[in-house]
Design a protein around this motif. Structure first.
Motif, mmCIF file in Angstrom:
data_model
loop_
_atom_site.group_PDB
_atom_site.id
_atom_site.type_symbol
_atom_site.label_atom_id
_atom_site.label_comp_id
_atom_site.label_asym_id
_atom_site.label_seq_id
_atom_site.Cartn_x
_atom_site.Cartn_y
_atom_site.Cartn_z
ATOM 1 N N THR A 204 1.687 3.584 9.328
ATOM 2 C CA THR A 204 2.382 4.083 8.142
ATOM 3 C C THR A 204 3.772 4.581 8.510
ATOM 4 O O THR A 204 4.744 4.299 7.804
ATOM 5 N N THR A 205 3.860 5.289 9.616
ATOM 6 C CA THR A 205 5.158 5.806 10.064
ATOM 7 C C THR A 205 6.142 4.661 10.297
ATOM 8 O O THR A 205 7.300 4.721 9.864
ATOM 9 N N LYS A 206 5.696 3.598 10.954
ATOM 10 C CA LYS A 206 6.567 2.449 11.208
ATOM 11 C C LYS A 206 6.975 1.752 9.918
ATOM 12 O O LYS A 206 8.130 1.354 9.756
ATOM 13 N N ILE A 207 6.030 1.607 8.998
ATOM 14 C CA ILE A 207 6.352 0.980 7.710
ATOM 15 C C ILE A 207 7.377 1.818 6.966
ATOM 16 O O ILE A 207 8.360 1.291 6.429
ATOM 17 N N VAL A 208 7.167 3.130 6.916
ATOM 18 C CA VAL A 208 8.106 4.030 6.236
ATOM 19 C C VAL A 208 9.486 3.937 6.878
ATOM 20 O O VAL A 208 10.506 3.866 6.171
ATOM 21 N N MET B 16 5.127 12.643 -1.081
ATOM 22 C CA MET B 16 3.868 12.718 -0.327
ATOM 23 C C MET B 16 4.242 12.772 1.145
ATOM 24 O O MET B 16 5.225 12.153 1.571
ATOM 25 N N SER B 17 3.444 13.488 1.925
ATOM 26 C CA SER B 17 3.678 13.471 3.358
ATOM 27 C C SER B 17 3.297 12.107 3.897
ATOM 28 O O SER B 17 2.517 11.367 3.290
ATOM 29 N N VAL B 18 3.824 11.766 5.055
ATOM 30 C CA VAL B 18 3.480 10.495 5.692
ATOM 31 C C VAL B 18 1.975 10.446 5.939
ATOM 32 O O VAL B 18 1.337 9.415 5.744
ATOM 33 N N SER B 19 1.388 11.563 6.329
ATOM 34 C CA SER B 19 -0.064 11.622 6.547
ATOM 35 C C SER B 19 -0.837 11.368 5.260
ATOM 36 O O SER B 19 -1.857 10.678 5.263
ATOM 37 N N ASP C 130 -3.409 8.305 4.543
ATOM 38 C CA ASP C 130 -4.768 8.528 4.064
ATOM 39 C C ASP C 130 -5.029 7.770 2.766
ATOM 40 O O ASP C 130 -6.031 7.075 2.626
ATOM 41 N N PHE C 131 -4.105 7.883 1.817
ATOM 42 C CA PHE C 131 -4.268 7.228 0.519
ATOM 43 C C PHE C 131 -4.296 5.709 0.660
ATOM 44 O O PHE C 131 -5.061 5.029 -0.024
ATOM 45 N N SER C 132 -3.468 5.183 1.552
ATOM 46 C CA SER C 132 -3.347 3.731 1.700
ATOM 47 C C SER C 132 -4.330 3.150 2.706
ATOM 48 O O SER C 132 -4.366 1.944 2.893
ATOM 49 N N THR C 133 -5.121 3.989 3.333
ATOM 50 C CA THR C 133 -6.094 3.606 4.368
ATOM 51 C C THR C 133 -5.438 2.880 5.537
ATOM 52 O O THR C 133 -6.030 1.990 6.148
ATOM 53 N N LEU C 134 -4.233 3.277 5.853
ATOM 54 C CA LEU C 134 -3.534 2.751 7.023
ATOM 55 C C LEU C 134 -3.541 3.818 8.104
ATOM 56 O O LEU C 134 -3.624 5.019 7.811
ATOM 57 N N LYS C 135 -3.429 3.391 9.345
ATOM 58 C CA LYS C 135 -3.325 4.349 10.443
ATOM 59 C C LYS C 135 -1.982 5.067 10.344
ATOM 60 O O LYS C 135 -0.996 4.502 9.860
ATOM 61 N N LEU C 136 -1.960 6.303 10.801
ATOM 62 C CA LEU C 136 -0.748 7.115 10.695
ATOM 63 C C LEU C 136 0.434 6.460 11.400
ATOM 64 O O LEU C 136 1.533 6.389 10.844
ATOM 65 N N ARG D 274 0.824 -1.209 0.000
ATOM 66 C CA ARG D 274 0.000 0.000 0.000
ATOM 67 C C ARG D 274 0.854 1.254 0.000
ATOM 68 O O ARG D 274 0.538 2.230 -0.674
ATOM 69 N N VAL D 275 1.947 1.233 0.743
ATOM 70 C CA VAL D 275 2.843 2.391 0.763
ATOM 71 C C VAL D 275 3.546 2.525 -0.592
ATOM 72 O O VAL D 275 3.621 3.624 -1.150
ATOM 73 N N LEU D 276 4.040 1.411 -1.129
ATOM 74 C CA LEU D 276 4.709 1.459 -2.439
ATOM 75 C C LEU D 276 3.796 2.044 -3.513
ATOM 76 O O LEU D 276 4.204 2.911 -4.278
ATOM 77 N N ILE D 277 2.553 1.567 -3.557
ATOM 78 C CA ILE D 277 1.661 2.024 -4.628
ATOM 79 C C ILE D 277 1.161 3.445 -4.363
ATOM 80 O O ILE D 277 0.871 4.181 -5.296
ATOM 81 N N SER D 278 1.100 3.838 -3.103
ATOM 82 C CA SER D 278 0.723 5.221 -2.787
ATOM 83 C C SER D 278 1.743 6.201 -3.352
ATOM 84 O O SER D 278 1.391 7.287 -3.810
ATOM 85 N N LEU D 279 3.003 5.805 -3.316
ATOM 86 C CA LEU D 279 4.075 6.688 -3.767
ATOM 87 C C LEU D 279 4.346 6.581 -5.271
ATOM 88 O O LEU D 279 5.141 7.342 -5.815
#
Length: 173
Positions: A95-99, A79-82, A86-92, A68-73
């Motif tokens: 997302t921060t941990k994945i990034v 893109m901001s982490v927020s 939002d785009f990937s429908t993951l909690k902030l 989800r993060v890969l395809i969001s970018l």
């Protein structure tokens, strides 16, 4: 005694006066509830799609949240982490941990947004974009296999309906 939808139907629980999308007789047939409840099908499609993603992308070292993060970018400079969350429908925080893990793996890089020093932006590295391309090939295969009985017109209609539902649900949350 176990409480069930049969009990709820017999007692009238769960019915609303403005249930304009289903006939009253349908609500009296609990054996068909799953067949007529759109969220049952939406949830099943999402669950099966996620399982297919996990199976196909695991050999690449990609799980569904990372995908989800890969395809969001994809096709984005930054893109901001927020925005990614939002785009990937993951909690902030997820997302921060994945990034953060993707930074360590060399798949993304971050910078401070030039116009707002409070915002951290993310973009794919060349390595991340290469992984995204490989994963996208697998995702296309999933799409092709899962929609082989669906016409392009039906897909367009489905997307239009799902977009409307998403907008309406967005007003609720």
């Amino acid at each position: 005694m176990c409480y069930s939808i049969i009990h709820a139907t017999k007692t009238g629980l769960g019915e609303t006066d403005n249930d304009k999308n289903s006939a009253p007789e349908e609500s009296q047939k609990p054996d068909h509830f799953r067949d007529t409840w759109p969220y049952f099908w939406i949830n099943r499609v999402n669950a099966f799609y996620t399982r297919a993603l996990e199976r196909r992308l695991k050999p690449l070292g990609v799980d569904a949240p990372r995908w989800r993060v890969l395809i969001s970018l994809y096709q984005q400079d930054y893109m901001s982490v927020s925005e990614v969350a939002d785009f990937s429908t993951l909690k902030l925080n997820t997302t921060t941990k994945i990034v953060q893990r993707m930074i360590v793996d060399g798949l993304v890089e971050t910078r401070v947004r030039p116009t707002d020093g409070r915002v951290t932006e993310v973009c794919l590295t060349e390595k991340g974009d290469d992984l995204r391309a490989k994963a996208l090939n697998e995702v296309y295969r999933i799409r092709d296999e899962s929609f082989h009985n669906v016409t392009p017109a039906e897909i367009k209609t489905l997307n239009t309906i799902l977009e409307k539902i998403t907008t309406d649900l967005g007003r609720i949350i």
